[in-house]
Design a protein around this motif. Structure first.
Motif, PDB file in Angstrom:
ATOM      1  N   VAL A  47       0.830  -1.201   0.000  1.00  0.00           N
ATOM      2  CA  VAL A  47       0.000   0.000   0.000  1.00  0.00           C
ATOM      3  C   VAL A  47       0.868   1.255   0.000  1.00  0.00           C
ATOM      4  O   VAL A  47       0.682   2.141  -0.816  1.00  0.00           O
ATOM      5  CB  VAL A  47      -0.942   0.009   1.222  1.00  0.00           C
ATOM      6  CG1 VAL A  47      -1.719   1.313   1.294  1.00  0.00           C
ATOM      7  CG2 VAL A  47      -1.880  -1.185   1.183  1.00  0.00           C
ATOM      8  N   ALA A  48       1.802   1.320   0.943  1.00  0.00           N
ATOM      9  CA  ALA A  48       2.653   2.507   1.070  1.00  0.00           C
ATOM     10  C   ALA A  48       3.931   2.126   1.801  1.00  0.00           C
ATOM     11  O   ALA A  48       3.939   1.187   2.598  1.00  0.00           O
ATOM     12  CB  ALA A  48       1.926   3.618   1.820  1.00  0.00           C
ATOM     13  N   ALA A  49       4.992   2.871   1.531  1.00  0.00           N
ATOM     14  CA  ALA A  49       6.266   2.634   2.190  1.00  0.00           C
ATOM     15  C   ALA A  49       6.955   3.961   2.465  1.00  0.00           C
ATOM     16  O   ALA A  49       6.739   4.951   1.758  1.00  0.00           O
ATOM     17  CB  ALA A  49       7.161   1.740   1.333  1.00  0.00           C
ATOM     18  N   ILE A  50       7.779   3.949   3.501  1.00  0.00           N
ATOM     19  CA  ILE A  50       8.596   5.121   3.833  1.00  0.00           C
ATOM     20  C   ILE A  50       9.940   4.624   4.330  1.00  0.00           C
ATOM     21  O   ILE A  50      10.007   3.658   5.095  1.00  0.00           O
ATOM     22  CB  ILE A  50       7.892   6.010   4.885  1.00  0.00           C
ATOM     23  CG1 ILE A  50       8.695   7.291   5.150  1.00  0.00           C
ATOM     24  CG2 ILE A  50       7.626   5.257   6.182  1.00  0.00           C
ATOM     25  CD1 ILE A  50       7.920   8.334   5.951  1.00  0.00           C
ATOM     26  N   ARG A  55      11.840   9.120   2.065  1.00  0.00           N
ATOM     27  CA  ARG A  55      11.202   8.877   0.769  1.00  0.00           C
ATOM     28  C   ARG A  55       9.966   8.023   0.968  1.00  0.00           C
ATOM     29  O   ARG A  55       9.989   7.056   1.721  1.00  0.00           O
ATOM     30  CB  ARG A  55      12.164   8.185  -0.175  1.00  0.00           C
ATOM     31  CG  ARG A  55      11.544   7.846  -1.520  1.00  0.00           C
ATOM     32  CD  ARG A  55      12.435   6.931  -2.328  1.00  0.00           C
ATOM     33  NE  ARG A  55      11.735   6.430  -3.501  1.00  0.00           N
ATOM     34  CZ  ARG A  55      12.169   5.427  -4.247  1.00  0.00           C
ATOM     35  NH1 ARG A  55      13.302   4.827  -3.945  1.00  0.00           N
ATOM     36  NH2 ARG A  55      11.480   5.013  -5.291  1.00  0.00           N
ATOM     37  N   THR A  56       8.881   8.389   0.273  1.00  0.00           N
ATOM     38  CA  THR A  56       7.631   7.633   0.357  1.00  0.00           C
ATOM     39  C   THR A  56       7.224   7.134  -1.028  1.00  0.00           C
ATOM     40  O   THR A  56       7.636   7.684  -2.052  1.00  0.00           O
ATOM     41  CB  THR A  56       6.493   8.495   0.929  1.00  0.00           C
ATOM     42  OG1 THR A  56       6.295   9.632   0.078  1.00  0.00           O
ATOM     43  CG2 THR A  56       6.811   8.970   2.341  1.00  0.00           C
ATOM     44  N   SER A  57       6.422   6.082  -1.029  1.00  0.00           N
ATOM     45  CA  SER A  57       5.849   5.593  -2.273  1.00  0.00           C
ATOM     46  C   SER A  57       4.496   4.967  -1.964  1.00  0.00           C
ATOM     47  O   SER A  57       4.234   4.551  -0.830  1.00  0.00           O
ATOM     48  CB  SER A  57       6.777   4.581  -2.949  1.00  0.00           C
ATOM     49  OG  SER A  57       6.979   3.439  -2.125  1.00  0.00           O
ATOM     50  N   TYR A  58       3.647   4.918  -2.985  1.00  0.00           N
ATOM     51  CA  TYR A  58       2.285   4.445  -2.803  1.00  0.00           C
ATOM     52  C   TYR A  58       1.847   3.574  -3.973  1.00  0.00           C
ATOM     53  O   TYR A  58       2.273   3.778  -5.114  1.00  0.00           O
ATOM     54  CB  TYR A  58       1.319   5.638  -2.720  1.00  0.00           C
ATOM     55  CG  TYR A  58       1.590   6.563  -1.564  1.00  0.00           C
ATOM     56  CD1 TYR A  58       2.460   7.641  -1.695  1.00  0.00           C
ATOM     57  CD2 TYR A  58       0.982   6.350  -0.337  1.00  0.00           C
ATOM     58  CE1 TYR A  58       2.719   8.482  -0.626  1.00  0.00           C
ATOM     59  CE2 TYR A  58       1.227   7.184   0.738  1.00  0.00           C
ATOM     60  CZ  TYR A  58       2.099   8.245   0.580  1.00  0.00           C
ATOM     61  OH  TYR A  58       2.358   9.081   1.640  1.00  0.00           O
ATOM     62  N   ALA A  59       0.944   2.654  -3.674  1.00  0.00           N
ATOM     63  CA  ALA A  59       0.277   1.926  -4.737  1.00  0.00           C
ATOM     64  C   ALA A  59      -0.602   2.904  -5.500  1.00  0.00           C
ATOM     65  O   ALA A  59      -1.141   3.865  -4.925  1.00  0.00           O
ATOM     66  CB  ALA A  59      -0.564   0.800  -4.148  1.00  0.00           C
ATOM     67  N   ASP A  60      -0.771   2.654  -6.786  1.00  0.00           N
ATOM     68  CA  ASP A  60      -1.583   3.551  -7.605  1.00  0.00           C
ATOM     69  C   ASP A  60      -3.006   3.674  -7.067  1.00  0.00           C
ATOM     70  O   ASP A  60      -3.617   4.737  -7.159  1.00  0.00           O
ATOM     71  CB  ASP A  60      -1.617   3.039  -9.042  1.00  0.00           C
ATOM     72  CG  ASP A  60      -0.286   3.246  -9.752  1.00  0.00           C
ATOM     73  OD1 ASP A  60      -0.059   2.552 -10.763  1.00  0.00           O
ATOM     74  OD2 ASP A  60       0.525   4.078  -9.302  1.00  0.00           O
TER      75      ASP A  60
END
Length: 124
Positions: A47-50, A55-60
């Protein structure tokens, strides 16, 4: 128990929830922390990472609606979920990855070694 999630519950579509994951200091200091979710009969999905650099990232599917953050003073990971949809219904897990690598982020979601017990989110 190294990771403990809380904050799940039942909410109507369009509502909000904030999930928390309290980690012991050793596991909080690992390189990457993430949120995952799973529904019965389906594979677990990122779902999401940090990471420790911020730095963060997300599922579309959640981009623009969910926000991942961490409070270093409290050893706590958060997932703020807004504009919830019925398809967000799942068991949500937090996890940590000890080794520094960008593959802990979307779209790879790799290397997570320690997992919490999960917290249920139901959107109707």
């Amino acid at each position: 128990v190294q990771l403990v999630e809380s904050g799940g519950g039942s909410v109507q579509a369009g509502g909000s929830l904030r999930l928390s994951c309290v980690a012991s200091a050793f596991y909080y200091r690992m390189y990457c922390m993430g949120w995952f979710r799973q529904t019965p009969g389906k594979e677990r999905e990122g779902v999401a990472a940090i990471d420790s650099d911020g730095r963060t990232s997300y599922a579309d599917s959640v981009k623009g609606r969910f926000t991942i953050s961490r409070d270093n003073a409290k050893n706590t990971l958060y997932l703020q979920m807004n504009s919830l949809k019925p398809e967000d219904t799942a068991m949500y897990y937090c996890a940590t990855r000890p080794i520094r690598s960008s593959s802990c982020h979307f779209p790879f979601w790799e290397g997570y070694a320690v997992w919490g017990q999960g917290t249920q989110v139901t959107v109707s």
